[in-house]
Design an enzyme around this catalytic site. Structure first.
Site, PDB file in Angstrom:
ATOM      1  N   SER A 252       0.835  -1.294  -0.022  1.00 47.75           N
ATOM      2  CA  SER A 252       0.006  -0.045  -0.019  1.00 47.75           C
ATOM      3  C   SER A 252       0.695   1.322   0.082  1.00 47.75           C
ATOM      4  CB  SER A 252      -0.829  -0.032   1.252  1.00 47.75           C
ATOM      5  OG  SER A 252      -1.393   1.249   1.598  1.00 47.75           O
TER       6      SER A 252
ATOM      7  N   GLN B 276       0.761  -0.459  -4.933  1.00 45.07           N
ATOM      8  CA  GLN B 276      -1.002   0.008  -4.693  1.00 45.07           C
ATOM      9  C   GLN B 276      -0.535   1.701  -4.537  1.00 45.07           C
ATOM     10  OE1 GLN B 276      -2.517   1.447  -1.675  1.00 45.07           O
ATOM     11  NE2 GLN B 276      -3.825   2.510  -2.991  1.00 45.07           N
TER      12      GLN B 276
ATOM     13  N   TYR C 235      -2.331   5.589  -4.065  1.00 45.26           N
ATOM     14  CA  TYR C 235      -3.427   6.318  -3.912  1.00 45.26           C
ATOM     15  C   TYR C 235      -2.768   7.709  -4.521  1.00 45.26           C
ATOM     16  CZ  TYR C 235      -6.082   3.789  -0.437  1.00 45.26           C
ATOM     17  OH  TYR C 235      -6.753   2.883   0.357  1.00 45.26           O
TER      18      TYR C 235
ATOM     19  N   THR D 233      -5.826   2.765  -7.116  1.00 45.26           N
ATOM     20  CA  THR D 233      -7.084   2.398  -6.389  1.00 45.26           C
ATOM     21  C   THR D 233      -7.866   3.526  -6.966  1.00 45.26           C
ATOM     22  OG1 THR D 233      -6.130   1.238  -4.427  1.00 45.26           O
ATOM     23  CG2 THR D 233      -8.160   2.191  -4.089  1.00 45.26           C
TER      24      THR D 233
ATOM     25  N   ARG E 179     -16.268   6.169   7.677  1.00 43.68           N
ATOM     26  CA  ARG E 179     -16.198   5.012   8.151  1.00 43.68           C
ATOM     27  C   ARG E 179     -16.545   5.056   9.876  1.00 43.68           C
ATOM     28  NH1 ARG E 179     -10.892   3.407   5.910  1.00 43.68           N
ATOM     29  NH2 ARG E 179     -11.486   3.510   3.714  1.00 43.68           N
TER      30      ARG E 179
ATOM     31  N   LYS F 118      -7.957  -0.861  -9.373  1.00 41.43           N
ATOM     32  CA  LYS F 118      -8.564  -1.607  -8.488  1.00 41.43           C
ATOM     33  C   LYS F 118      -9.649  -0.536  -8.006  1.00 41.43           C
ATOM     34  CE  LYS F 118      -7.490  -2.962  -3.608  1.00 41.43           C
ATOM     35  NZ  LYS F 118      -7.969  -2.353  -2.815  1.00 41.43           N
TER      36      LYS F 118
ATOM     37  N   SER G 118     -13.453  -4.596  -6.686  1.00 43.69           N
ATOM     38  CA  SER G 118     -13.407  -4.500  -5.410  1.00 43.69           C
ATOM     39  C   SER G 118     -14.299  -3.236  -4.950  1.00 43.69           C
ATOM     40  CB  SER G 118     -11.876  -4.031  -5.039  1.00 43.69           C
ATOM     41  OG  SER G 118     -11.637  -3.844  -3.742  1.00 43.69           O
TER      42      SER G 118
ATOM     43  N   HIS H 218     -13.465  -2.193  -1.799  1.00 39.68           N
ATOM     44  CA  HIS H 218     -12.381  -1.869  -0.553  1.00 39.68           C
ATOM     45  C   HIS H 218     -12.911  -2.327   0.512  1.00 39.68           C
ATOM     46  CE1 HIS H 218      -9.311   1.527  -0.477  1.00 39.68           C
ATOM     47  NE2 HIS H 218      -9.394   1.155   0.825  1.00 39.68           N
TER      48      HIS H 218
ATOM     49  N   GLY I 186     -12.835  -8.850  -1.516  1.00 42.05           N
ATOM     50  CA  GLY I 186     -13.864  -8.564  -0.722  1.00 42.05           C
ATOM     51  C   GLY I 186     -14.626 -10.085  -0.022  1.00 42.05           C
TER      52      GLY I 186
ATOM     53  N   GLY J  74      -7.622  -9.538   2.190  1.00 45.62           N
ATOM     54  CA  GLY J  74      -7.474  -8.397   3.106  1.00 45.62           C
ATOM     55  C   GLY J  74      -7.376  -8.663   4.423  1.00 45.62           C
TER      56      GLY J  74
HETATM   57  C1  LIG Z   1      -7.097  -2.181   7.217  1.00 42.99           C
HETATM   58  C2  LIG Z   1      -7.256  -1.969   5.791  1.00 42.99           C
HETATM   59  C3  LIG Z   1      -6.508  -1.247   5.239  1.00 42.99           C
HETATM   60  C4  LIG Z   1      -6.852  -0.972   3.711  1.00 42.99           C
HETATM   61  N1  LIG Z   1      -5.690  -0.226   3.102  1.00 42.99           N
HETATM   62  C5  LIG Z   1      -5.952  -0.151   1.803  1.00 42.99           C
HETATM   63  C6  LIG Z   1      -5.132   0.903   1.058  1.00 42.99           C
HETATM   64  O1  LIG Z   1      -3.974   1.243   1.759  1.00 42.99           O
HETATM   65  N2  LIG Z   1      -4.888   0.729  -0.089  1.00 42.99           N
HETATM   66  C7  LIG Z   1      -5.911  -0.104  -0.996  1.00 42.99           C
HETATM   67  O2  LIG Z   1      -6.194   0.151  -2.033  1.00 42.99           O
HETATM   68  N3  LIG Z   1      -7.010  -0.582  -0.324  1.00 42.99           N
HETATM   69  C8  LIG Z   1      -6.796  -0.799   1.084  1.00 42.99           C
HETATM   70  N4  LIG Z   1      -7.739  -1.608   1.790  1.00 42.99           N
HETATM   71  C9  LIG Z   1      -8.731  -2.525   1.136  1.00 42.99           C
HETATM   72  C10 LIG Z   1      -7.968  -3.986   0.683  1.00 42.99           C
HETATM   73  O3  LIG Z   1      -6.948  -3.826  -0.409  1.00 42.99           O
HETATM   74  C11 LIG Z   1      -8.940  -4.840   0.261  1.00 42.99           C
HETATM   75  O4  LIG Z   1      -9.712  -4.154  -0.914  1.00 42.99           O
HETATM   76  C12 LIG Z   1      -9.821  -5.203   1.090  1.00 42.99           C
HETATM   77  O5  LIG Z   1      -9.379  -5.415   2.377  1.00 42.99           O
HETATM   78  C13 LIG Z   1     -10.668  -6.796   0.556  1.00 42.99           C
HETATM   79  O6  LIG Z   1     -11.676  -7.132   1.677  1.00 42.99           O
HETATM   80  P1  LIG Z   1     -11.576  -8.205   2.890  1.00 42.99           P
HETATM   81  O7  LIG Z   1     -10.754  -7.567   3.952  1.00 42.99           O
HETATM   82  O8  LIG Z   1     -12.782  -8.600   3.040  1.00 42.99           O
HETATM   83  O9  LIG Z   1     -10.733  -9.397   2.479  1.00 42.99           O
HETATM   84  C14 LIG Z   1      -7.360  -1.936   3.233  1.00 42.99           C
HETATM   85  C15 LIG Z   1      -8.500  -2.591   3.794  1.00 42.99           C
HETATM   86  C16 LIG Z   1      -8.381  -2.744   5.205  1.00 42.99           C
HETATM   87  C17 LIG Z   1      -9.051  -3.978   5.790  1.00 42.99           C
END
Ligand SMILES: Cc1cc2nc3c(=O)[nH]c(=O)nc-3n(C[C@H](O)[C@H](O)[C@H](O)COP(=O)(O)O)c2cc1C
Length: 393
Positions: free
Chosen positions: A140, A161, A163, A189, A198, A264, A286, A288, A320, A342
């Protein structure tokens, strides 16, 4: 812990209760070793114990009432497996190829911010765990550590990844650092540039007395000063995008790098078509992890229309709510090229560091291989739409 204390503990921990409900069973007591875990949910009690409460809320929560987190989990149950019998599955091939690189399993490590909020070794521990299981890690932008620190621990090309940042110059510096550290894929993303609501995470933050400098400072400038990836970048310049990631911006980024461009955060056939039209090399379906818009649409519900539009022209990854090998199998049967996890690997990281990440991946890989055998599929190429059916509601 006796039963009464355990139930009291559950009552006091709505996030753990939510996770237990998603797992379909009550969480067990804290694990003694990572190897004792029988499924990824077994990491939950110890992970929650080890992590500060506001970090835990940040990890587990989604947007608004967390409805899309639940929708992701529930969407997997809408699909059933059509298992074929009497196929010789003594030798199976679980591997896939993405952008010319072979991966032993179709299970990747999704980008997640601030791993030091969950374990002192942060992304280096995650990288070691992923490496031990041959799983591709996507790092990330908001990692606690820099890409040049994490790359050696991973020992192969990371994916990065991005941002996009308010100042293009900052995005350019981040992309340059990623490429220099050997990253081969840039996952941009596009689902959360404008922020999201959130509630669970913010509630968790309000409850606790102090903020944690491992993952954020007291001000935006502090955050960037202390955040690994932004070392050497003027904090006054560093500021996350705040506006949509347009195709013009993607074009400018593509001109900077040889890395493959993966978009993404795609959730509709229309946007998938735009990705094709604009020359994306791949996409990740996704929302997220339910942390972006509270659409109540699980990613597995969006997958069929997207797969139909892409029609095999570029890889379609999805994340997801992937928690079991059967989830992975079903996504591949619908037409995904690979999936990302994730939260589960962060549960492992929080509980046991690198060993926990390794065990989470091992469990999901083993379950996937078992599902392939039980469904009579000898290689990932043989997993087809004939192996799934939508549940009649
Ligand atoms: C704690 C946390 C931090 C995340 N940080 C990012 C991030 O920095 N960049 C990003 O593209 N997605 C981020 N995500 C989304 C994940 O890449 C991913 O899309 C998601 O966690 C998938 O779902 P799952 O947690 O149910 O497996 C984050 C998710 C979580 C839970």
């Amino acid at each position: 812990m006796n039963r009464r204390r355990f139930l009291r503990h559950l009552q006091q921990s709505p996030l753990l209760a939510l996770a237990a409900q998603m797992a379909g069973q009550q969480p067990k007591k804290a694990l003694a070793t990572a190897k004792d875990a029988l499924d990824v949910f077994d990491f939950l009690p110890l992970a929650e114990k080890n992590v500060q409460s506001q970090h835990w809320a940040y990890l587990m929560g989604g947007s608004d009432d967390d409805g899309t987190v639940r929708a992701n989990a529930n969407a997997h149950a809408q699909w059933q497996i059509r298992a074929r019998r009497q196929v010789d599955v003594d030798q199976i091939d679980t591997s896939i190829t993405l952008f010319g690189q072979r991966h032993a399993y179709p299970i990747l490590v999704a980008p997640a911010a601030a791993h030091q909020a969950f374990h002192a070794e942060g992304e280096v521990a995650t990288a070691r765990g992923a490496k031990a299981r041959g799983a591709q890690m996507i790092l990330s932008t908001n990692a606690s550590l820099q890409v040049r620190e994490v790359a050696p621990a991973f020992g192969g090309p990371l994916w990065y990844q991005l941002y996009t940042q308010a100042e293009f110059e900052v995005s350019k510096r981040l992309v340059g650092a990623a490429e220099q550290a050997g990253c081969t894929v840039l996952a941009i993303t596009v689902d959360s540039a404008t922020g999201s609501n959130r509630v669970t995470a913010n509630r968790g933050g309000v409850k606790t007395e102090q903020r944690c400098r491992a993952c954020h400072g007291l001000t935006q400038a502090d955050y960037y000063k202390e955040h690994g990836m932004f070392e050497g970048i003027d904090p006054a310049m560093a500021k996350a995008g705040g506006r949509a990631v347009t195709w013009t911006l993607v074009e400018r980024l593509r001109a900077l790098t040889k890395m493959k461009i993966v978009i993404k955060g795609i959730m509709t056939a229309e946007d998938a078509a735009n990705c094709l039209r604009n020359g994306a090399d791949g996409i990740v379906v996704s929302n997220h992890g339910g942390r972006s818009e509270n659409s109540l649409q699980g990613t597995m519900e969006a997958l069929p229309e997207i797969v139909e539009t892409i029609n095999g022209r570029i890889p379609v990854l999805i994340d997801g709510g992937f928690r079991r090998g059967t989830d992975v199998f079903k996504a591949l049967a619908i037409g995904a090229s690979a999936i990302c996890i994730g939260r589960p690997y962060i549960w492992g990281l929080s509980a046991f560091g690198a060993e926990g990440v390794e065990r989470v991946l091992e469990l999901m890989q083993t379950e996937f291989a078992t599902t392939m055998k039980l469904a009579g599929t000898i290689s990932t190429r043989h997993i087809s739409p004939l192996h799934v059916r939508r549940r009649m509601m």
